[in-house]
Design a protein around this motif. Structure first.
Motif, mmCIF file in Angstrom:
data_model
loop_
_atom_site.group_PDB
_atom_site.id
_atom_site.type_symbol
_atom_site.label_atom_id
_atom_site.label_comp_id
_atom_site.label_asym_id
_atom_site.label_seq_id
_atom_site.Cartn_x
_atom_site.Cartn_y
_atom_site.Cartn_z
ATOM 1 N N ILE A 161 -8.511 -1.962 0.241
ATOM 2 C CA ILE A 161 -7.612 -3.100 0.442
ATOM 3 C C ILE A 161 -6.936 -2.936 1.799
ATOM 4 N N VAL A 172 -4.209 -10.458 2.838
ATOM 5 C CA VAL A 172 -4.724 -9.403 1.966
ATOM 6 C C VAL A 172 -6.236 -9.512 1.959
ATOM 7 N N GLN A 224 -3.626 0.277 4.721
ATOM 8 C CA GLN A 224 -4.918 0.251 4.047
ATOM 9 C C GLN A 224 -4.938 1.331 2.981
ATOM 10 N N THR A 253 -5.574 -14.675 0.533
ATOM 11 C CA THR A 253 -6.302 -13.500 0.067
ATOM 12 C C THR A 253 -7.793 -13.762 0.223
ATOM 13 N N ILE A 273 -9.611 -7.839 0.564
ATOM 14 C CA ILE A 273 -10.091 -6.951 -0.488
ATOM 15 C C ILE A 273 -11.610 -6.832 -0.368
ATOM 16 N N LEU A 320 -5.703 -3.580 -8.904
ATOM 17 C CA LEU A 320 -5.584 -4.282 -7.638
ATOM 18 C C LEU A 320 -4.147 -4.702 -7.370
ATOM 19 N N ILE A 329 -1.994 -3.508 -4.135
ATOM 20 C CA ILE A 329 -1.465 -4.487 -3.182
ATOM 21 C C ILE A 329 0.039 -4.342 -3.054
#
Length: 601
Positions: free
Chosen positions: A279, A333, A265, A299, A335, A363, A367
């Motif tokens: 994230i 993932v 994270q 995602t 967000i 981002l 990631i």
């Protein structure tokens, strides 16, 4: 003067005398104050009041809510239940006919006034003005979900009771008559929506609903989800209880051991240091978990699952050299961003959203960082015994899951020997490793070639060839490929004949003597594939074959080079696993030992 309506409802299984005794002695009902009475129509807060949207808002949000299948029905009802702040959600449907679906939640519920407006088009309690679109933190906002469900289905029944009232109301709508009526009912706090379909749901719909149910359970670990296949069953056949952490929910939902998952994270901040979100990345070990479909790679942004995401290409690029060709990794993932950075009215479909360009690059960078850090976390953090700590309330949640350690986690190791001229046995302080010598050597050579590709010529050493290599009929594009690896060729006729006098020492040491040097160099310069794939094939051909007996010095050197790899230590460039790790606790359980070796700190 305010008028109240008293509602005396006897609890089920209790006599009137028992009810009066409970009301007399209970501290909650010790005195009948007006705040415990129920009005016929109680006013609720303005933030939860269902109201029609203005024409300006309707045109702005591109509303095109169309229900095409039972899966869309379940999705919209789950969104409404989550927006109602429910912590227990149950999905029920009949097994025999599969024509009736029911979703029950214990959220805030709806009053009588809201229930009368909820099935009308463009009515919602989520937004009221255009400014609310820039500060939206709910899944639904267009005010057409229940209206579209009522049009799609044969009949619709909504029962709801808010926490401030003692009695609920049930709305029954028939699509054939295009009429609805409302009656008072006795029910628990929350909402129950029952839908009758025109046609029975198919087996494919059942599978899609189950997949959708699992995805919502993964995104919201603090909500208890129940999927009941038959309404008349007493026990649901799929139950996901509340979890304290996302990893715990993944172990609940997917048939994957906890020691094969990695988590990381990172917080998102602006240049001024102001937090804008975070994230979370969960990824399975590439050498152990990969699928032929990409259903375990998705995602979500602010709780909304995206069907097509620009980040899926990033995930595939990061794991391309870790999994076999044609396979997909397990990677989730999640967000969370401030609503001001998300554009929800980008498309008529709610599944298609857009992130503002000012943070897209940030981002992608974070990631990528999360995936790299997650795969570098020590195996000692995720032993199989940790799963019992996650799911058993007697244990405290292990804070070490969220900690970070150095990727070089094998502090002490020793090569024990070689098995079957194929595997190298390595003993560490808490486990035993089995390395396949060909795959491990291939990974080491591939990283050396990649470093050569990206290095500058002044930092390289070259070896002169005893006799010049002659390349005939080679196009210019192949020579440019060789030049990227600092292999310089001179043209003899100005067209297709070239000669090479020296090679970088790395490539010179890797050339196989059983094959011609010219053929091996042409495999690297193959223009039909990208250079990285050519280097992976070249490293595979030059690596030690299984069946080759290695000396102690060769094994020690290979293990030391593998331990100090900067990139992927788990798989070769073609996705084959390099090692298998057997922990001491696992070996003790295999031999039925009741004690476990004490690990040194």
């Amino acid at each position: 003067m305010e008028c109240y309506k008293l509602l005396f409802v006897w609890p089920i299984g209790k006599s009137p005398l028992q009810t009066l005794q409970y009301a007399a002695y209970s501290s909650h009902y010790r005195s009948f104050r007006p705040r415990y009475l129920v009005r016929a129509q109680q006013e609720i807060g303005a933030s939860h009041q269902v109201r029609p949207l203005t024409r300006q808002v309707i045109e702005k949000i591109h509303s095109d809510e169309i229900i095409r299948s039972p899966v869309d029905v379940v999705r919209e009802l789950l969104d409404n239940a989550i927006d109602a702040q429910a912590n227990i959600i149950t999905v029920e449907w009949q097994e025999d006919k599969r024509r009736r679906i029911r979703v029950i939640d214990n959220g805030m519920g709806m009053s009588l006034a809201n229930l009368e407006l909820c099935i009308q088009s463009h009515t919602t309690s989520k937004i009221a003005s255009l400014d609310d679109l820039h500060h939206m933190n709910t899944l639904g906002f267009r005010g057409q979900a229940l209206w579209a469900i009522a049009i799609y289905c044969e009949s619709l029944c909504i029962s709801s009771r808010p926490a401030s009232e003692w009695v609920g109301y049930r709305l029954e709508y028939s699509n054939h008559l295009s009429k609805h009526h409302i009656v008072p009912v006795s029910q628990d706090m929350g909402t129950c929506v029952q839908v009758s379909l025109h046609e029975a749901a198919t087996g494919q719909h059942e599978k899609q609903i189950r997949n959708l149910f699992q995805r919502y359970a993964l995104i919201y670990p603090k909500i208890s989800f129940r999927l009941r296949k038959n309404i008349h069953e007493r026990r649901p056949y799929i139950v996901y209880s509340k979890c304290r952490h996302l990893l715990e929910r993944v172990v609940q939902v997917l048939p994957i051991p906890s020691n094969e998952l990695r988590y990381h994270q990172v917080k998102l901040e602006q240049q001024q240091g102001n937090p804008i979100g975070h994230i979370q990345v969960i990824i399975g070990l590439p050498e152990r978990i990969h699928r032929a479909r990409n259903d375990w790679m998705w995602t979500s942004i602010n709780g909304r699952i995206l069907e097509q995401s620009i980040f899926q290409e990033l995930i595939m690029a990061k794991t391309k050299k870790m999994i076999p060709s044609g396979r997909y990794p397990l990677c989730f993932v999640l967000i969370e961003l401030k609503p001001t950075y998300v554009i929800w009215d980008f498309s008529p479909k709610k599944l298609d959203v857009q992130i503002k360009p000012c943070i897209q690059q940030e981002l992608q960078k974070n990631i990528s960082y999360c995936i790299d850090r997650a795969l570098d976390v020590s195996d000692a953090l995720y032993k199989e015994t940790d799963a019992s700590e996650w799911t058993n309330d007697r244990f405290g949640y292990p804070e070490k899951v969220l900690s970070q350690q150095s990727c070089d986690h094998f502090q002490k190791w020793k090569v024990v020997g070689q098995l079957k001229k194929t595997y190298i046995v390595v003993e560490t302080d808490s486990s035993v490793l089995l390395l396949e010598q060909h795959v491990a050597h291939e990974g080491v050579l591939f990283e050396k070639l990649c470093e050569l590709w990206r290095s500058k010529p002044e930092f390289l050493s070259f070896c002169s060839l005893p006799s010049s290599l002659l390349l005939q009929g080679v196009p210019q594009i192949c020579i440019e490929r060789l030049q990227q690896l600092h292999i310089h060729a001179r043209s003899l006729d100005g067209m297709l004949t070239w000669t090479i006098d020296e090679l970088p020492k790395i490539i010179f040491d890797m050339l196989h003597h059983n094959d011609s040097c010219e053929a091996q160099l042409m495999r690297i310069a193959n223009p039909q594939r990208n250079l990285e794939d050519n280097l992976a094939d070249f490293a595979c051909r030059c690596a030690w074959n299984n069946g080759k007996e290695l000396t102690q010095f060769q094994m020690d050197r290979l293990v030391d080079q593998w331990m100090h790899l900067k990139g992927n230590k788990r798989t070769c460039p073609h996705g084959r696993p390099i090692f298998i790790q057997l922990h001491d606790n696992y070996l003790s359980r295999l031999f039925k030992r009741t004690w476990f070796p004490i690990e040194k700190s």
